[in-house]
Design a protein around this motif. Structure first.
Motif, short mmCIF file in Angstrom:
data_model
loop_
_atom_site.label_atom_id
_atom_site.label_comp_id
_atom_site.label_asym_id
_atom_site.label_seq_id
_atom_site.Cartn_x
_atom_site.Cartn_y
_atom_site.Cartn_z
N ALA A 29 9.10 8.14 11.48
CA ALA A 29 9.20 7.86 10.04
C ALA A 29 8.52 8.93 9.20
CB ALA A 29 8.59 6.49 9.74
N TYR A 30 7.41 9.49 9.70
CA TYR A 30 6.67 10.49 8.92
C TYR A 30 6.58 11.82 9.66
CZ TYR A 30 5.18 5.95 7.07
OH TYR A 30 5.15 4.68 6.57
N ARG A 31 7.50 12.02 10.59
CA ARG A 31 7.41 13.21 11.45
C ARG A 31 7.98 14.46 10.79
NH1 ARG A 31 6.88 13.21 16.99
NH2 ARG A 31 5.72 11.30 16.59
N PHE A 32 8.91 14.31 9.87
CA PHE A 32 9.63 15.48 9.34
C PHE A 32 9.37 15.67 7.85
CE2 PHE A 32 12.10 13.75 12.90
CZ PHE A 32 12.01 14.82 13.78
N GLY A 33 8.11 15.66 7.47
CA GLY A 33 7.74 15.95 6.09
C GLY A 33 7.53 14.74 5.22
N SER A 34 8.02 13.57 5.63
CA SER A 34 7.80 12.36 4.83
C SER A 34 6.37 11.86 5.02
CB SER A 34 8.78 11.26 5.24
OG SER A 34 10.12 11.66 5.00
N GLU A 35 5.86 11.15 4.04
CA GLU A 35 4.52 10.58 4.12
C GLU A 35 4.58 9.10 3.80
OE1 GLU A 35 1.60 12.66 1.85
OE2 GLU A 35 1.61 14.41 3.18
N PRO A 36 3.57 8.35 4.21
CA PRO A 36 3.56 6.91 3.91
C PRO A 36 3.66 6.66 2.41
CG PRO A 36 1.90 7.44 5.56
CD PRO A 36 2.43 8.75 5.06
N VAL B 189 -1.61 0.51 0.03
CA VAL B 189 -1.68 0.07 -1.36
C VAL B 189 -1.81 1.26 -2.31
CG1 VAL B 189 -3.04 -1.29 -3.01
CG2 VAL B 189 -2.63 -2.18 -0.71
N GLY B 190 -2.50 2.30 -1.87
CA GLY B 190 -2.64 3.50 -2.69
C GLY B 190 -2.47 4.76 -1.86
N VAL B 191 -1.83 5.76 -2.45
CA VAL B 191 -1.66 7.07 -1.80
C VAL B 191 -2.46 8.11 -2.57
CG1 VAL B 191 0.61 6.45 -0.86
CG2 VAL B 191 0.46 7.57 -3.11
N GLY B 192 -2.47 9.33 -2.06
CA GLY B 192 -3.28 10.38 -2.66
C GLY B 192 -3.09 10.53 -4.17
N GLY B 193 -4.18 10.48 -4.92
CA GLY B 193 -4.13 10.62 -6.37
C GLY B 193 -4.10 9.31 -7.12
N ASP B 194 -3.76 8.20 -6.45
CA ASP B 194 -3.67 6.90 -7.12
C ASP B 194 -5.06 6.38 -7.50
OD1 ASP B 194 -0.93 6.78 -6.92
OD2 ASP B 194 -0.90 5.43 -5.18
N PRO C 141 -8.32 10.10 -2.60
CA PRO C 141 -8.25 11.55 -2.46
C PRO C 141 -6.92 12.00 -1.86
CG PRO C 141 -10.34 10.70 -1.60
CD PRO C 141 -9.44 9.52 -1.82
N PRO C 142 -6.49 13.22 -2.17
CA PRO C 142 -5.24 13.74 -1.58
C PRO C 142 -5.32 13.72 -0.05
CG PRO C 142 -6.01 15.15 -3.36
CD PRO C 142 -7.11 14.17 -3.12
N GLY D 244 -16.20 8.69 3.98
CA GLY D 244 -14.76 8.62 3.73
C GLY D 244 -14.39 7.52 2.76
N GLY D 245 -15.34 6.60 2.46
CA GLY D 245 -15.09 5.58 1.45
C GLY D 245 -13.95 4.64 1.75
N GLY D 246 -13.65 4.42 3.03
CA GLY D 246 -12.58 3.50 3.39
C GLY D 246 -11.20 4.12 3.37
N MET D 247 -11.11 5.41 3.08
CA MET D 247 -9.81 6.08 3.04
C MET D 247 -9.36 6.49 4.44
SD MET D 247 -9.54 5.90 -0.20
CE MET D 247 -10.66 5.67 -1.60
#
Length: 265
Positions: free
Chosen positions: A86-93, A143-148, A187-188, A212-215
């Protein structure tokens, strides 16, 4: 000389060499056939195991759900199939994805290596879905991704992501979005993750004060939980959610205020 010659001539018909017994001959043939047959069966079985291990390592891996932290989406004892491509070819969660990740360094501390043989056997059984996953493996919802910026909670008790309220239909009935207030910017390259059974889930909220603050780093994600494959009565896909469809992308310049937690992005 003559005596020895006569003895040699009598040898072929001597009682010491009786004619072959058909039953005995059949038995020997049966033994000769069964040997290679067992070897072929063993080799075929070994090849199947190797194929399944390669498949689980590179394509899709079964995981056993050991707790109720993701109820009602995933039940205790469910075996899910995790899509490793699912995330092997450039896609991210994406927000709303149910992911399996290695929590080493974020949810759990690094531990000294144990018995390598025992670890190998357990890893093989876990890779085939026959044993519980390692204690460092977790399944949660993104629930949140980088920058959210993720905040809990607004005046209606809902989580907001980038100042947008999120209705979460997948939560366990009766559960609040969170009993723990938080205000963080992700964080990103990392994720903020939570369980669907919020009152029973140890997730990013429980590690706000940890390194890491839970990230969860994106590169620690094993894959996306796409299917429930056992028990047969629950054989289905893990339903996607549209809860985050209205959430905008985070501002390119970062959020204007400094939330509690990990600082602003």
């Amino acid at each position: 000389m003559d005596t020895e010659a006569q003895h040699t001539e009598r040898d072929p018909s001597s009682p010491a060499d009786p004619p072959p017994d058909p039953a005995s001959d059949d038995g020997s043939r049966s033994v000769r056939v069964s040997g290679p047959s067992w070897r072929r069966t063993g080799l075929t079985g070994a090849a199947c195991v190797v194929f399944l291990l390669l498949l689980s390592h590179f394509v899709a891996q079964p995981f056993l759900i050991p707790s109720g932290s993701m109820e009602p989406t995933l039940q205790v004892g469910d075996r899910i199939l995790v899509n490793k491509l699912a995330y092997r070819f450039g896609s991210e969660p994406r927000r709303g994805d149910v992911v399996v990740f290695d929590g080493t360094g974020s949810f759990v501390r690094e531990h000294p290596a144990g018995n390598p043989v025992t670890g190998l056997l357990h890893d093989a059984a876990a890779a085939l879905g026959l044993a519980a996953p390692d204690e460092t493996d977790f399944v949660k919802r993104v629930v949140g991704v980088g920058g959210d910026r993720v905040v809990c909670c607004d005046e209606d008790g809902r989580i907001t992501v980038n100042d947008t309220r999120v209705a979460e239909p997948y939560l366990t009935p009766g559960d609040r979005p969170s009993d723990v207030p938080f205000d963080i910017v992700v964080p990103p390259g990392t994720l903020w993750v939570m369980g669907d059974h919020r009152s029973q889930s140890s997730d990013s909220r429980d590690h706000l004060g940890s390194p890491g603050g839970g990230m969860v780093p994106v590169d620690k994600v094993v894959g996306r939980a796409d299917w429930i494959v056992w028990p047969f009565a629950r054989w289905t896909t893990v339903t996607e959610t549209d809860a985050y469809d209205a959430v905008p992308a985070p501002p390119a310049s970062g959020h204007p205020t400094g939330p509690r937690g990990s600082g602003h992005g």
